[in-house]
Design a protein around this motif. Structure first.
Motif, short mmCIF file in Angstrom:
data_model
loop_
_atom_site.label_atom_id
_atom_site.label_comp_id
_atom_site.label_asym_id
_atom_site.label_seq_id
_atom_site.Cartn_x
_atom_site.Cartn_y
_atom_site.Cartn_z
N GLU A 115 0.83 -1.21 0.00
CA GLU A 115 0.00 0.00 0.00
C GLU A 115 0.87 1.26 0.00
OE1 GLU A 115 -2.92 2.52 2.99
OE2 GLU A 115 -2.45 0.43 3.46
N LEU A 116 1.92 1.26 0.82
CA LEU A 116 2.82 2.42 0.87
C LEU A 116 3.55 2.60 -0.45
CD1 LEU A 116 4.47 2.14 4.40
CD2 LEU A 116 2.59 3.62 3.70
N GLN A 117 3.89 1.49 -1.09
CA GLN A 117 4.60 1.57 -2.36
C GLN A 117 3.70 2.14 -3.46
OE1 GLN A 117 7.89 -1.27 -3.79
NE2 GLN A 117 6.06 -2.14 -4.69
N ARG A 118 2.43 1.75 -3.44
CA ARG A 118 1.49 2.27 -4.43
C ARG A 118 1.16 3.73 -4.18
NH1 ARG A 118 -1.08 -2.79 -3.45
NH2 ARG A 118 -2.47 -1.74 -1.97
N THR A 119 1.06 4.10 -2.90
CA THR A 119 0.63 5.45 -2.54
C THR A 119 1.56 6.03 -1.48
OG1 THR A 119 -1.65 4.70 -2.88
CG2 THR A 119 -1.35 6.86 -1.86
N PRO A 120 2.71 6.60 -1.89
CA PRO A 120 3.59 7.23 -0.90
C PRO A 120 2.83 8.29 -0.11
CG PRO A 120 4.70 7.03 -3.02
CD PRO A 120 3.25 6.66 -3.25
N GLN A 121 3.11 8.37 1.17
CA GLN A 121 2.36 9.26 2.06
C GLN A 121 3.25 9.74 3.20
OE1 GLN A 121 -0.30 6.39 4.65
NE2 GLN A 121 -0.02 5.51 2.59
N PRO A 122 2.83 10.81 3.89
CA PRO A 122 3.60 11.25 5.06
C PRO A 122 3.66 10.14 6.11
CG PRO A 122 2.03 12.94 4.39
CD PRO A 122 1.69 11.70 3.61
N LEU A 123 4.79 10.06 6.79
CA LEU A 123 4.97 9.07 7.86
C LEU A 123 5.52 9.76 9.10
CD1 LEU A 123 6.58 6.09 5.87
CD2 LEU A 123 4.20 6.27 6.66
N ILE A 124 5.31 9.12 10.23
CA ILE A 124 5.83 9.59 11.50
C ILE A 124 6.89 8.61 11.98
CG2 ILE A 124 5.29 10.07 13.93
CD1 ILE A 124 2.40 10.76 12.91
N PHE A 125 8.06 9.12 12.35
CA PHE A 125 9.13 8.28 12.89
C PHE A 125 9.41 8.72 14.32
CE2 PHE A 125 10.19 8.74 8.29
CZ PHE A 125 9.92 7.43 7.91
#
Length: 214
Positions: free
Chosen positions: A139-149
Motif C-alpha cells: 500500500e505504501l509503495q502504491r501510494t507514498p504518504q507522510p509518515l511519523i518516525f
C-alpha cells in the motif's frame, strides 16, 4: 516541546519527547548511528507500521553509505545521545520506505534481504517489484504518504571505533574481504567448528550479493 521545522529541511517537523545528554554529535562519513525506531502512519489511529523493539534488535545505519532513506541521517544528526524525538516527514521523504522496511523485516526473519532484487538502483527496484510480500508495504509503495518516525538515539560511533559489517564496506573492501572470509571458514572447518564456519561462508556470499546488487 513545541513542534518546529528542522533547519533548512522542507517537509519535516520535529518534536522532542525526551531530552538527550551532552553536546550534539558531529557524525562524519562512515560514522554509525545505533537507535530504536517506530514508524507510524499519519492517520487518526497513528497505525504502527514497524517497531524495532518488537523486532528484537536496534537499527544501525552508516553515514554516507547510500542508505535508501536518506532523511534518516538528517533526523538522527539533529539528536543528542539518549534523546527520544518524533518526526513528521512529508511524502517527498518517504517514497522509499516500503523497500527499506521490506529489507529490515526480511533480516529480522532470518531471510536474505536481497532475494528477488534486480541489480538496479533503489528507484528502479521500486518499479520492478510487483509486491514487497507485505500487504501494508504494498500500500505504501502504491501510494507514498507522510509518515511519523519516533526515534531513540543510543550512540554515534566514529568509523575507527567499531568493526564494520561487510554491507558497510566499500566495493574494494568487499572484494578484499571475500577470500579472507573463505579462508577463515576453511580454518574453522578443519577445527570442526561447523556453525562458525557456515557463518563465515554466509557472510562471504552476502558480500558477493551486495557487490552484484550495486
Amino acid at each position: 516541546m513545541e513542534e518546529t521545522y528542522l533547519l533548512n529541511v522542507e517537509g519535516v517537523k520535529k518534536k522532542i519527547l525526551h531530552g538527550g545528554q551532552g553536546e550534539l554529535p558531529k557524525p562524519q562519513d562512515g560514522s554509525k548511528f545505533t537507535f530504536h525506531f517506530q514508524t507510524l502512519k499519519d492517520d487518526f489511529e497513528r497505525t504502527v507500521i514497524d517497531d524495532s523493539r518488537e523486532a528484537g534488535m536496534p537499527m544501525e545505519i552508516i553515514v554516507g553509505k547510500m542508505f535508501k532513506l536518506e532523511i534518516w541521517e538528517t533526523l538522527l544528526s539533529s539528536m543528542r545521545i539518549g534523546e527520544v524525538a518524533e518526526f513528521w516527514c512529508d511524502a517527498i521523504h518517504t517514497g522509499m520506505y516500503a523497500l527499506v522496511s521490506r529489507g529490515m523485516r526480511r533480516i529480522a526473519e532470518g531471510r536474505d534481504p536481497l532475494e528477488g532484487q534486480k541489480h538496479r538502483c533503489g528507484m528502479g527496484n521500486m518499479f520492478d517489484y510487483h509486491s514487497t510480500g507485505y500487504e501494508d508495504l504494498d500500500e505504501l509503495q502504491r501510494t507514498p504518504q507522510p509518515l511519523i518516525f519516533i526515534m531513540e538515539l543510543f550512540r554515534v560511533e566514529d568509523p575507527s571505533a567499531y568493526k564494520r559489517d561487510t554491507w558497510a564496506m566499500s566495493k574494494e573492501e568487499k572484494l578484499a574481504a571475500v577470500p579472507v572470509l573463505h579462508s577463515e571458514g576453511n580454518r574453522l572447518v578443519l577445527r570442526r567448528e561447523f556453525a562458525q564456519a557456515a557463518a563465515k561462508y554466509q557472510e562471504a556470499v552476502i558480500c558477493l550479493r551486495n557487490l552484484q546488487a550495486k
